[in-house]
Write a protein that holds these residues in place. Structure first.
Motif, PDB file in Angstrom:
ATOM      1  N   MET A  80      -0.497   3.702  -8.615  1.00  0.00           N
ATOM      2  CA  MET A  80      -0.233   3.530  -7.193  1.00  0.00           C
ATOM      3  C   MET A  80       0.869   2.503  -6.945  1.00  0.00           C
ATOM      4  O   MET A  80       1.578   2.570  -5.934  1.00  0.00           O
ATOM      5  CB  MET A  80      -1.515   3.109  -6.479  1.00  0.00           C
ATOM      6  CG  MET A  80      -2.599   4.181  -6.489  1.00  0.00           C
ATOM      7  SD  MET A  80      -4.122   3.654  -5.671  1.00  0.00           S
ATOM      8  CE  MET A  80      -3.573   3.567  -3.964  1.00  0.00           C
TER       9      MET A  80
ATOM     10  N   ILE B  33      -0.610   9.580 -10.217  1.00  0.00           N
ATOM     11  CA  ILE B  33      -2.065   9.465 -10.085  1.00  0.00           C
ATOM     12  C   ILE B  33      -2.779  10.459 -10.987  1.00  0.00           C
ATOM     13  O   ILE B  33      -3.770  10.122 -11.661  1.00  0.00           O
ATOM     14  CB  ILE B  33      -2.471   9.675  -8.609  1.00  0.00           C
ATOM     15  CG1 ILE B  33      -1.997   8.482  -7.781  1.00  0.00           C
ATOM     16  CG2 ILE B  33      -3.977   9.861  -8.467  1.00  0.00           C
ATOM     17  CD1 ILE B  33      -2.062   8.707  -6.297  1.00  0.00           C
TER      18      ILE B  33
ATOM     19  N   ALA C 134      -6.617   7.744  -3.226  1.00  0.00           N
ATOM     20  CA  ALA C 134      -5.252   7.669  -3.759  1.00  0.00           C
ATOM     21  C   ALA C 134      -4.526   9.003  -3.608  1.00  0.00           C
ATOM     22  O   ALA C 134      -3.326   9.035  -3.304  1.00  0.00           O
ATOM     23  CB  ALA C 134      -5.288   7.245  -5.221  1.00  0.00           C
TER      24      ALA C 134
ATOM     25  N   SER D 264      -1.146   9.415  -1.495  1.00  0.00           N
ATOM     26  CA  SER D 264       0.088   9.861  -2.145  1.00  0.00           C
ATOM     27  C   SER D 264       0.744  11.025  -1.413  1.00  0.00           C
ATOM     28  O   SER D 264       1.941  11.272  -1.575  1.00  0.00           O
ATOM     29  CB  SER D 264      -0.196  10.260  -3.591  1.00  0.00           C
ATOM     30  OG  SER D 264      -0.906  11.497  -3.659  1.00  0.00           O
TER      31      SER D 264
END
Length: 251
Positions: A90, A101, A154, A158
């Motif tokens: 990240m 990720i 995450a 993203s």
């Protein structure tokens, strides 16, 4: 605070008994759980596989559920590695954030799968995540759900720039789709037969292709989720649409 693992007993056992016997029990029980599932064998069979007296299994770990939980506790370092990898991904400003990720999610697992201990661990976790009996689900919730929630957040983060409408619930599906591909890679034995012997099960050489597959799949699923959302018109747009229909009717 209630602990699923008998920490006092485990700590005392570690300090006062030979570590190899305790570890033998953990290793043997992990193999049995991985190969046969939670209910397919007894504590006595674990003792036989570990080549220790039956009483020692209970002395070190207590009941079967506590032993099962202790295996996850013994492997907690792998969860921390995944967490550190996620945080590094990240923070990485280079390349595709989603790909970073996914690499953090998949590559350490594939690397670990290449060792004898890692193979047993992969089969153990795969069975726990796919069978999900009451006993297995308890440990999955405790040891894996927190890191899974971090990966779901995450994934959503993203994709915020390109798919801002993606919800946390939809990102959770994306994670589960990705996990399904990874678990199948880890446990599948058919690929050799299906490829007429050209491929090997869990071949680390295909790791980057699995990453590419998962990245593309997550993006495709995310866009599909958003595309299926109902179109909400503003009052002005709704009035304009109604006016256009009136004009068409008049024609």
């Amino acid at each position: 605070m209630t602990h699923s693992i008998p920490e006092t007993r485990a700590a005392g056992a570690t300090a006062n008994v030979r570590p190899d016997r305790r570890q033998n029990i953990l290793d043997a029980s992990q193999r049995l759980f991985a190969n046969f599932g939670y209910h397919a064998f007894t504590i006595r069979q674990i003792a036989e596989a570990a080549q220790v007296p039956l009483a020692l299994v209970g002395y070190y770990f207590g009941q079967k559920q506590e032993l099962y939980d202790a295996i996850f506790g013994n492997l907690s370092g792998t969860v921390e590695v995944r967490r550190q990898g996620l945080h590094a991904a990240m923070a990485d400003q280079n390349g595709d954030p989603l790909a970073n990720i996914v690499e953090a999610m998949i590559l350490p697992v594939i690397k670990a799968r290449g060792t004898p201990e890692g193979e047993s661990y992969a089969r153990f976790v795969t069975r726990g995540l796919t069978q999900q009996s009451i006993e297995e689900d308890r440990s999955i919730r405790e040891f894996f759900d927190p890191i899974t929630a971090e990966y779901i957040d995450a994934i959503r983060e993203s994709l915020q720039d390109e798919i801002p409408e993606l919800t946390q619930a939809q990102a959770a599906w994306c994670y589960q789709f990705a996990l399904g591909a990874l678990l199948h890679y880890l446990s599948d034995q058919r690929i050799e037969r299906l490829s007429n012997g050209a491929n090997s099960a869990a071949d680390p050489a295909v790791a980057r292709h699995l990453v590419a597959f998962v990245v593309t799949g997550i993006r495709g699923a995310a866009r599909s989720f958003v595309a299926s959302l109902p179109v909400v018109q503003t009052p002005a747009a709704a009035a304009d649409s109604s006016h256009q229909r009136d004009l068409q009717s008049a024609d």
